[in-house]
Design a protein around this motif. Structure first.
Motif, PDB file in Angstrom:
ATOM      1  N   ASP A   1       0.819  -1.222   0.000  1.00  0.00           N
ATOM      2  CA  ASP A   1       0.000   0.000   0.000  1.00  0.00           C
ATOM      3  C   ASP A   1       0.849   1.267   0.000  1.00  0.00           C
ATOM      4  O   ASP A   1       0.331   2.364   0.208  1.00  0.00           O
ATOM      5  CB  ASP A   1      -0.953   0.000   1.199  1.00  0.00           C
TER       6      ASP A   1
ATOM      7  N   PHE B   1      -6.649   1.000   1.868  1.00  0.00           N
ATOM      8  CA  PHE B   1      -5.732   1.283   0.769  1.00  0.00           C
ATOM      9  C   PHE B   1      -5.583   0.055  -0.115  1.00  0.00           C
ATOM     10  O   PHE B   1      -5.483  -1.081   0.379  1.00  0.00           O
ATOM     11  CB  PHE B   1      -4.361   1.699   1.296  1.00  0.00           C
TER      12      PHE B   1
ATOM     13  N   HIS C   1      -3.467  -2.278  -2.937  1.00  0.00           N
ATOM     14  CA  HIS C   1      -2.069  -2.631  -3.189  1.00  0.00           C
ATOM     15  C   HIS C   1      -1.785  -2.404  -4.672  1.00  0.00           C
ATOM     16  O   HIS C   1      -2.652  -2.643  -5.515  1.00  0.00           O
ATOM     17  CB  HIS C   1      -1.792  -4.082  -2.820  1.00  0.00           C
TER      18      HIS C   1
END
Length: 425
Positions: free
Chosen positions: A356, A377, A379
């Motif tokens: 992230d 978040f 990746h």
């Protein structure tokens, strides 16, 4: 980009992971800055609350003819109004200092990344293909490819060093390689994108090129940057977005020119096409959930390997150590192709899982299915599928003949317009 809250929660683990990458422990400095910033935020909030409270009290005091009390309150409000901008500016300055310090730190390595100082400590994971046995001494491509149309002298007159002009059949071969890669990656499930070649500084910051590596970029007069890789454009397609989990993973590919100043590569690979200021590359980018990213890393690596296998180019797969990974990567596989002219393997693709790290810099999030409250978040992953110029080098050197000609790999023949061999002029 790192989360200061996570650093506060476990500073020892953060410092230990940084030290694995050869960086100094900085958690104490970061936490001290954060505490100073938080104290200033609290002071601003208390001052604003007291200013508002006193302002309301002024009206009440005047209504009740308590003029002395009203005058005292007005004086207090005047002092608070004068002090608040300075406190707010201090908070902004400390916040910017903290953000700059966090932005300068590399990603933390995954647990299974081997410890090491440099490329000599990378770990070979697999090897594919057997280098061709030649009954003549193979040459490096700068020594025989000029007769095939590889022109460094004209490029130097036009643009300077680290540029090349490709003529005739070799230009066709370079184009064939790019189109072949793009077609194959499309078949592998990566959606083709034609992205901008110029990006704003926010985009270059998002993928980690700025601020640390600005000297390696070409900058325009209007504060845009030529992309060093299509990773920048493709990954930033999800910047400042909230994606739905059902839409992930997103797999993208692009064939673009790439531009690098090579400021950090003085004296390295000064001959030939290995390290140029301008080159073509097929890029792969994936946006995934944390649960998907490890499998997507393997999938992307296999997609790059498939190109080398189709071209019958021997290579090896390397797991990079902590000291050789890129700034934004938490885990990286390099594919190194065999170059008979150099009698060694050379990097032709680097495939990284960034976790992230980039998503935090881009504010790229996703919403889990059924969870309407929180976001997480994403990746991000990226890799070369492949670098066209380096693949051209590999084809030239592995398919060269004693007379200076170069055979065209079978899979490229449909792209070559009837050319099956490059003959020296």
């Amino acid at each position: 980009m790192h989360d200061i809250r996570q650093i506060r929660e476990n500073p020892a683990a953060f410092d230990a992971a940084l030290e694995r990458r050869g960086a100094a422990a900085v958690s104490a400095t970061l936490i001290a800055l954060d505490e100073k910033r938080r104290a200033l935020i609290t002071e601003v909030q208390i001052s604003q609350a007291r200013r508002n409270e006193a302002s309301r009290a002024i009206g009440a005091a005047k209504a009740q003819k308590r003029e002395d009390e009203a005058a005292t309150l007005m004086a207090e409000v005047a002092v608070l109004k004068e002090r608040l901008p300075a406190i707010e500016e201090d908070e902004r300055a400390i916040g910017a200092e903290l953000d700059d310090a966090l932005a300068a730190l590399p990603n933390l390595p995954a647990d299974d990344v081997p410890q090491g100082a440099d490329e000599t400590e990378n770990v070979e994971v697999a090897r594919w293909g057997t280098p061709r046995s030649m009954d003549f001494k193979p040459l490096e491509h700068p020594d025989f490819a000029p007769a095939l149309g590889l022109d460094f002298e004209s490029a130097a007159r036009i643009s300077g060093s680290r540029f090349a002009v490709l003529r005739g059949g070799i230009a066709r071969l370079n184009r064939a390689l790019g189109q072949f890669m793009l077609d194959r990656q499309g078949q592998a499930g990566y959606a083709e994108i034609a992205p901008p070649l110029l990006v704003r500084k926010e985009a270059a910051f998002g993928t980690g090129q700025l601020p640390k590596f600005e000297e390696d970029l070409f900058k325009t007069t209007d504060d845009r940057y030529l992309i060093p890789t299509a990773e920048v454009s493709l990954t930033n397609l999800v910047r400042e977005s909230i994606l739905e989990e059902a839409a992930l993973p997103i797999r993208l590919t692009a064939l673009t020119p790439c531009f690098r100043s090579e400021a950090g590569a003085a004296g390295r690979d000064t001959r030939g096409l290995i390290r140029q200021h301008q080159f073509d590359k097929v890029e792969l980018v994936t946006i995934a959930t944390p649960d998907q990213s490890e499998a997507e890393h393997e999938r992307m690596t296999e997609a790059a390997e498939a190109i080398l296998q189709a071209l019958d180019l021997p290579y090896r797969k390397m797991l990079l150590c902590t000291g050789d990974m890129g700034f934004s990567a938490r885990k990286t596989f390099d594919l190194e192709v065999w170059l008979p002219g150099q009698d060694c393997y050379r990097e032709i693709s680097s495939i990284s899982n960034c976790g992230d790290f980039q998503a935090r810099r881009m504010a790229a999030r996703y919403r889990q299915t059924g969870d309407q409250k929180g976001t997480h978040f994403v990746h991000t992953l990226n890799g070369s599928g492949l670098a066209v110029g380096r693949t051209l080098v590999a084809v030239l050197e592995n398919y060269q003949e004693a007379d200076g000609s170069v055979r065209i790999p079978q899979v490229l023949l449909p792209y070559m317009g009837g050319i099956d061999v490059l003959m020296p002029a």
